[in-house]
Design an enzyme around this catalytic site. Structure first.
Site, mmCIF file in Angstrom:
data_model
loop_
_atom_site.group_PDB
_atom_site.id
_atom_site.type_symbol
_atom_site.label_atom_id
_atom_site.label_comp_id
_atom_site.label_asym_id
_atom_site.label_seq_id
_atom_site.Cartn_x
_atom_site.Cartn_y
_atom_site.Cartn_z
ATOM 1 N N ASP A 7 0.883 -1.155 0.000
ATOM 2 C CA ASP A 7 0.000 0.000 0.000
ATOM 3 C C ASP A 7 0.922 1.207 0.000
ATOM 4 O O ASP A 7 1.509 1.553 1.030
ATOM 5 C CB ASP A 7 -0.902 0.007 1.239
ATOM 6 C CG ASP A 7 -1.814 1.222 1.268
ATOM 7 O OD1 ASP A 7 -2.337 1.610 0.218
ATOM 8 O OD2 ASP A 7 -1.979 1.800 2.366
ATOM 9 N N GLU A 67 -1.010 -1.602 -5.041
ATOM 10 C CA GLU A 67 -2.226 -0.855 -5.346
ATOM 11 C C GLU A 67 -1.925 0.257 -6.341
ATOM 12 O O GLU A 67 -0.951 0.991 -6.200
ATOM 13 C CB GLU A 67 -2.799 -0.263 -4.055
ATOM 14 C CG GLU A 67 -4.146 0.380 -4.240
ATOM 15 C CD GLU A 67 -4.761 0.823 -2.929
ATOM 16 O OE1 GLU A 67 -5.336 1.922 -2.907
ATOM 17 O OE2 GLU A 67 -4.660 0.074 -1.928
ATOM 18 N N ASP A 140 -2.798 0.910 6.810
ATOM 19 C CA ASP A 140 -1.896 0.733 5.668
ATOM 20 C C ASP A 140 -1.430 -0.714 5.558
ATOM 21 O O ASP A 140 -1.277 -1.256 4.465
ATOM 22 C CB ASP A 140 -0.675 1.652 5.800
ATOM 23 C CG ASP A 140 -1.066 3.064 6.156
ATOM 24 O OD1 ASP A 140 -1.235 3.880 5.237
ATOM 25 O OD2 ASP A 140 -1.222 3.341 7.367
#
Length: 160
Positions: A7, A67, A140
Site C-alpha cells: 500500500d 495498489e 496501511d
C-alpha cells in the site's frame, strides 16, 4: 506462492507478506515503513527502498502486488505517493519479483464482492481470509494485505 502486498505512501508505506496455497492464505509478516515528516523526499524514498529491500531479502516473495493510484482531489499527495509507488516497484523489479497492479475497485470487489466497500469491510475480510483474531493495524498494513490476497485470489481464478 509467496506474495508481498504494498500500500504505497511516502509517510507510511504498508506491506504484507502472505503464503497462498490451495487451502487458503497464511500471514508471514506485515507492517509499515514510516519516514519522518519534513525530511527531504530523496531521503524518504531511500528509506523506503532500503526497508523494502530488507523485507524482500528476509521473506523471499515471488510476486509483488501493489495498489494502483486513484486520487480525485489532492494532486500534491498523488505525486508524493506516486514517487513511493515507483520506488516500491523498482525495488521489487530489482529483486526479480513479478509485479502485479490492482485498482482499489479491483481489491474491494475481490475481497467483498462489492466495489464500494468501506475500509472496515475490507479490513474484516483480510482478518477472515488470514484467520486472524484481530484486524491488522495500522490501516496501511491491512490495505497491503488486501492487495496480496487480491493477487492470490485472481491468479487462482485464472484472471491474471
Amino acid at each position: 506462492m509467496r506474495i508481498i502486498g504494498i500500500d504505497p505512501g511516502t509517510g507510511i508505506l504498508g506491506f504484507g507478506v502472505i503464503d497462498a496455497k490451495q487451502g487458503g492464505y497464511r500471514l508471514v509478516t506485515a507492517g509499515v515503513i514510516k519516514t519522518p515528516a519534513h525530511t527531504p523526499l530523496d531521503e524518504r524514498l531511500a528509506e523506503i527502498f532500503d526497508g523494502l529491500t530488507e523485507i524482500i531479502a528476509e521473506t523471499k516473495p515471488e510476486v509483488m502486488s501493489i495498489e494502483k493510484l486513484f486520487f480525485a482531489r489532492n494532486v500534491t499527495t498523488a505525486i508524493s505517493v506516486a514517487h513511493a509507488r515507483g520506488v516500491a516497484m523498482l525495488t521489487g523489479h530489482k529483486a526479480g519479483l513479478v509485479i502485479s497492479e490492482y485498482t482499489p475497485l479491483q481489491i474491494k470487489q475481490t475481497l467483498t464482492g462489492y466495489g464500494k466497500a468501506d475500509k472496515k469491510q475490507i479490513q474484516e475480510m483480510v482478518r477472515l481470509n488470514l484467520g486472524l483474531s484481530q484486524v491488522p493495524k495500522p490501516d496501511d498494513c491491512a490495505d497491503a494485505l488486501a492487495a496480496a490476497i487480491t493477487h492470490a485470489a485472481t491468479t487462482r481464478l485464472g484472471v491474471v
